[in-house]
Scaffold this motif. Structure first.
Motif, PDB file in Angstrom:
ATOM      1  N   LEU A 190     -34.820  25.503  -9.657  1.00  0.00           N
ATOM      2  CA  LEU A 190     -34.846  25.236 -11.096  1.00  0.00           C
ATOM      3  C   LEU A 190     -33.890  26.246 -11.719  1.00  0.00           C
ATOM      4  O   LEU A 190     -34.212  27.425 -11.857  1.00  0.00           O
ATOM      5  CB  LEU A 190     -36.268  25.394 -11.656  1.00  0.00           C
ATOM      6  N   ASP A 191     -32.703  25.765 -12.068  1.00  0.00           N
ATOM      7  CA  ASP A 191     -31.658  26.661 -12.561  1.00  0.00           C
ATOM      8  C   ASP A 191     -31.149  26.149 -13.905  1.00  0.00           C
ATOM      9  O   ASP A 191     -31.468  25.034 -14.339  1.00  0.00           O
ATOM     10  CB  ASP A 191     -30.513  26.730 -11.548  1.00  0.00           C
ATOM     11  N   THR A 192     -30.326  26.963 -14.570  1.00  0.00           N
ATOM     12  CA  THR A 192     -29.781  26.657 -15.891  1.00  0.00           C
ATOM     13  C   THR A 192     -28.275  26.445 -15.788  1.00  0.00           C
ATOM     14  O   THR A 192     -27.678  26.643 -14.731  1.00  0.00           O
ATOM     15  CB  THR A 192     -30.059  27.813 -16.867  1.00  0.00           C
ATOM     16  N   GLY A 196     -27.471  31.078 -12.605  1.00  0.00           N
ATOM     17  CA  GLY A 196     -27.751  32.448 -12.197  1.00  0.00           C
ATOM     18  C   GLY A 196     -28.184  32.556 -10.752  1.00  0.00           C
ATOM     19  O   GLY A 196     -27.669  33.392  -9.993  1.00  0.00           O
ATOM     20  N   THR A 197     -29.137  31.702 -10.342  1.00  0.00           N
ATOM     21  CA  THR A 197     -29.624  31.761  -8.960  1.00  0.00           C
ATOM     22  C   THR A 197     -28.598  31.223  -7.981  1.00  0.00           C
ATOM     23  O   THR A 197     -28.334  31.821  -6.927  1.00  0.00           O
ATOM     24  CB  THR A 197     -30.942  30.981  -8.838  1.00  0.00           C
ATOM     25  N   LEU A 198     -28.001  30.072  -8.288  1.00  0.00           N
ATOM     26  CA  LEU A 198     -27.010  29.486  -7.381  1.00  0.00           C
ATOM     27  C   LEU A 198     -25.824  30.424  -7.187  1.00  0.00           C
ATOM     28  O   LEU A 198     -25.270  30.514  -6.087  1.00  0.00           O
ATOM     29  CB  LEU A 198     -26.536  28.138  -7.925  1.00  0.00           C
ATOM     30  N   ARG A 199     -25.449  31.145  -8.224  1.00  0.00           N
ATOM     31  CA  ARG A 199     -24.317  32.045  -8.117  1.00  0.00           C
ATOM     32  C   ARG A 199     -24.546  33.100  -7.031  1.00  0.00           C
ATOM     33  O   ARG A 199     -23.646  33.417  -6.242  1.00  0.00           O
ATOM     34  CB  ARG A 199     -24.058  32.705  -9.471  1.00  0.00           C
ATOM     35  N   LEU A 221     -31.693  17.174 -20.930  1.00  0.00           N
ATOM     36  CA  LEU A 221     -30.448  16.416 -20.835  1.00  0.00           C
ATOM     37  C   LEU A 221     -29.258  17.207 -21.363  1.00  0.00           C
ATOM     38  O   LEU A 221     -28.135  17.051 -20.871  1.00  0.00           O
ATOM     39  CB  LEU A 221     -30.572  15.091 -21.595  1.00  0.00           C
ATOM     40  N   GLY A 222     -29.474  18.061 -22.370  1.00  0.00           N
ATOM     41  CA  GLY A 222     -28.392  18.899 -22.852  1.00  0.00           C
ATOM     42  C   GLY A 222     -27.896  19.827 -21.765  1.00  0.00           C
ATOM     43  O   GLY A 222     -26.687  19.972 -21.540  1.00  0.00           O
ATOM     44  N   HIS A 223     -28.838  20.452 -21.047  1.00  0.00           N
ATOM     45  CA  HIS A 223     -28.467  21.313 -19.926  1.00  0.00           C
ATOM     46  C   HIS A 223     -27.841  20.495 -18.792  1.00  0.00           C
ATOM     47  O   HIS A 223     -26.893  20.949 -18.129  1.00  0.00           O
ATOM     48  CB  HIS A 223     -29.688  22.068 -19.418  1.00  0.00           C
ATOM     49  N   TYR A 224     -28.376  19.312 -18.556  1.00  0.00           N
ATOM     50  CA  TYR A 224     -27.852  18.471 -17.476  1.00  0.00           C
ATOM     51  C   TYR A 224     -26.369  18.166 -17.685  1.00  0.00           C
ATOM     52  O   TYR A 224     -25.543  18.363 -16.778  1.00  0.00           O
ATOM     53  CB  TYR A 224     -28.654  17.173 -17.390  1.00  0.00           C
ATOM     54  N   PRO A 257     -35.876  24.991   3.123  1.00  0.00           N
ATOM     55  CA  PRO A 257     -35.872  26.364   3.622  1.00  0.00           C
ATOM     56  C   PRO A 257     -35.991  27.379   2.480  1.00  0.00           C
ATOM     57  O   PRO A 257     -36.386  28.519   2.715  1.00  0.00           O
ATOM     58  CB  PRO A 257     -34.518  26.482   4.329  1.00  0.00           C
ATOM     59  N   LEU A 258     -35.643  26.941   1.259  1.00  0.00           N
ATOM     60  CA  LEU A 258     -35.757  27.804   0.086  1.00  0.00           C
ATOM     61  C   LEU A 258     -36.128  26.948  -1.113  1.00  0.00           C
ATOM     62  O   LEU A 258     -35.509  25.910  -1.367  1.00  0.00           O
ATOM     63  CB  LEU A 258     -34.431  28.528  -0.194  1.00  0.00           C
ATOM     64  N   ALA A 259     -37.142  27.392  -1.853  1.00  0.00           N
ATOM     65  CA  ALA A 259     -37.520  26.745  -3.107  1.00  0.00           C
ATOM     66  C   ALA A 259     -37.810  27.829  -4.130  1.00  0.00           C
ATOM     67  O   ALA A 259     -38.647  28.706  -3.886  1.00  0.00           O
ATOM     68  CB  ALA A 259     -38.751  25.851  -2.910  1.00  0.00           C
ATOM     69  N   PHE A 260     -37.114  27.787  -5.254  1.00  0.00           N
ATOM     70  CA  PHE A 260     -37.372  28.706  -6.351  1.00  0.00           C
ATOM     71  C   PHE A 260     -37.867  27.872  -7.523  1.00  0.00           C
ATOM     72  O   PHE A 260     -37.088  27.268  -8.252  1.00  0.00           O
ATOM     73  CB  PHE A 260     -36.112  29.487  -6.726  1.00  0.00           C
ATOM     74  N   LEU A 261     -39.190  27.836  -7.704  1.00  0.00           N
ATOM     75  CA  LEU A 261     -39.826  27.072  -8.776  1.00  0.00           C
ATOM     76  C   LEU A 261     -39.943  27.986  -9.992  1.00  0.00           C
ATOM     77  O   LEU A 261     -41.002  28.542 -10.286  1.00  0.00           O
ATOM     78  CB  LEU A 261     -41.190  26.554  -8.316  1.00  0.00           C
ATOM     79  N   ASP A 262     -38.844  28.108 -10.701  1.00  0.00           N
ATOM     80  CA  ASP A 262     -38.728  29.045 -11.825  1.00  0.00           C
ATOM     81  C   ASP A 262     -39.208  28.357 -13.107  1.00  0.00           C
ATOM     82  O   ASP A 262     -38.415  28.045 -14.006  1.00  0.00           O
ATOM     83  CB  ASP A 262     -37.269  29.490 -11.944  1.00  0.00           C
ATOM     84  N   PHE A 263     -40.519  28.151 -13.206  1.00  0.00           N
ATOM     85  CA  PHE A 263     -41.073  27.360 -14.305  1.00  0.00           C
ATOM     86  C   PHE A 263     -40.907  28.032 -15.665  1.00  0.00           C
ATOM     87  O   PHE A 263     -40.626  27.381 -16.662  1.00  0.00           O
ATOM     88  CB  PHE A 263     -42.564  27.089 -14.060  1.00  0.00           C
TER      89      PHE A 263
END
Length: 348
Positions: A190-192, A196-199, A221-224, A257-263
């Motif tokens: 869950l990124d913006t 930040g995380t993907l980087r 949708l704006g972020h998408y 293998p990796l999940a970041f559930l950044d709620f």
């Protein structure tokens, strides 16, 4: 007598030539005679045309209403664009997967006989089951935080820790090579739009810069569209809520293998939107998303009822993992107005 008649005629001619009521009367008389003549000619032409095309066509022409609009065409009824838009939105929201929380799957060595579940787990599960039938799970949802969250300094600590945990869980093989061996292996984030995380992941494994196996559900949708227009990364961004994604893809055999559930919201979620992070944690384990033999799970939630402490959230996560045949080892915790928990998850 002849002279009198001539004098009278001359007087009449003089009156008609002078401006005044007599002249106006003469003009109106002449105009009415000309109009009557045109009407007579038009009626005659119409009758001739009707006779030429036949009585049926003449009757149809007579029954056709005349133009009512300014441009000569029939006036169209006004459309209610607001009502049309609302109807389109309602139809669109019917195109979504059904939200479910799967039942526990029996497996050898289930910990159900080991003792009573922690109170935190009981309370959270009861709340998640109750929320399943409340509110409306709209397809999209606006984010309620700014472009630079106040806790960005915490994320600057969490993201490098994710890289370290992945290396500890997967070994020297690395995340990019691990994904390349099986297309059903996906990184769930869950990124913006700031990525930040993907980087941080790309800094460690550059091949992830253009990798559709990095899946980012994005319900805003704006972020998408902001993430779509950028050219820095090319991940698998989905215009979808995480809960819809988990339910829609449960039968594909995907493994994370990796999940970041950044709620970044409380574990109970939002009642009106049928949004419940606790239910998503349950779906993650019960659908079997954790990769085997080891994977990394990070979770960010707010500390409110029914889990008001990091210990309560941890108890819920570890017991839910155990119920589904996993062992969740807590690696690190970051507590601020929310809490981020980092686990290495292994199949028991």
């Amino acid at each position: 007598a002849a002279l009198a008649a001539a004098a009278g005629l001359a007087l009449l001619v003089l009156l008609l030539r002078r401006p005044g009521p007599f002249r106006l009367l003469r003009r109106s008389h002449i105009g009415s005679r000309a109009g009557a003549k045109k009407a007579t000619v038009g009626a005659g032409a119409g009758a001739g045309a009707a006779a030429a095309v036949g009585p049926a066509a003449a009757a149809a022409a007579a029954a056709t209403p005349g133009p009512t609009g300014k441009r000569g065409g029939p006036q169209q009824p006004k459309r209610d664009k607001g009502a049309d838009r609302l109807e389109w939105w309602q139809r669109l929201n019917e195109v979504k997967p059904a939200l479910v929380i799967p039942e526990l799957r029996p497996w050898a060595g289930s910990p159900l006989a080991l003792g009573e579940a922690p109170k935190a787990h009981k309370d959270v599960v009861a709340l998640a089951q109750d929320r399943l039938t409340r509110g409306r799970d709209w397809l999209v949802r606006d984010s309620d935080y700014g472009p630079t969250p106040t806790h960005s300094n915490i994320k600057a600590q969490v993201n490098p820790a994710l890289v370290r945990a992945v290396r500890a869980a997967l070994g020297e093989e690395g995340l990019a090579k691990y994904l390349a061996t099986d297309p059903r292996r996906v990184v769930l984030l869950l990124d913006t739009p700031r990525y930040g995380t993907l980087r941080h992941l790309v800094d460690a494994w550059p091949a992830l810069r253009c990798c559709q196996q990095v899946v980012i559900p994005q319900a805003d949708l704006g972020h998408y569209f902001e993430m779509m227009r950028g050219g820095e990364f090319y991940p698998g961004v989905r215009a979808q809520r995480l809960d819809h994604w988990l339910c829609a893809n449960a039968g594909l055999g995907l493994r994370c293998p990796l999940a970041f559930l950044d709620f970044e919201c409380r574990l109970a979620g939002a009642l009106s939107a049928r949004l419940c992070p606790a239910a998503d944690v349950m779906r993650y384990f019960r659908f079997g998303y954790p990769a085997e033999p080891a994977s990394v799970l990070a979770l960010t939630v707010g500390l409110e009822e029914p889990a008001v402490t990091p210990e309560a959230v941890d108890a819920f996560v570890r017991w839910e993992a155990a119920l589904n045949g996993y062992k969740a080892d807590l690696v690190e915790t970051w507590k601020y107005r929310m809490v981020t928990l980092l686990y290495i998850v292994r199949r028991e």
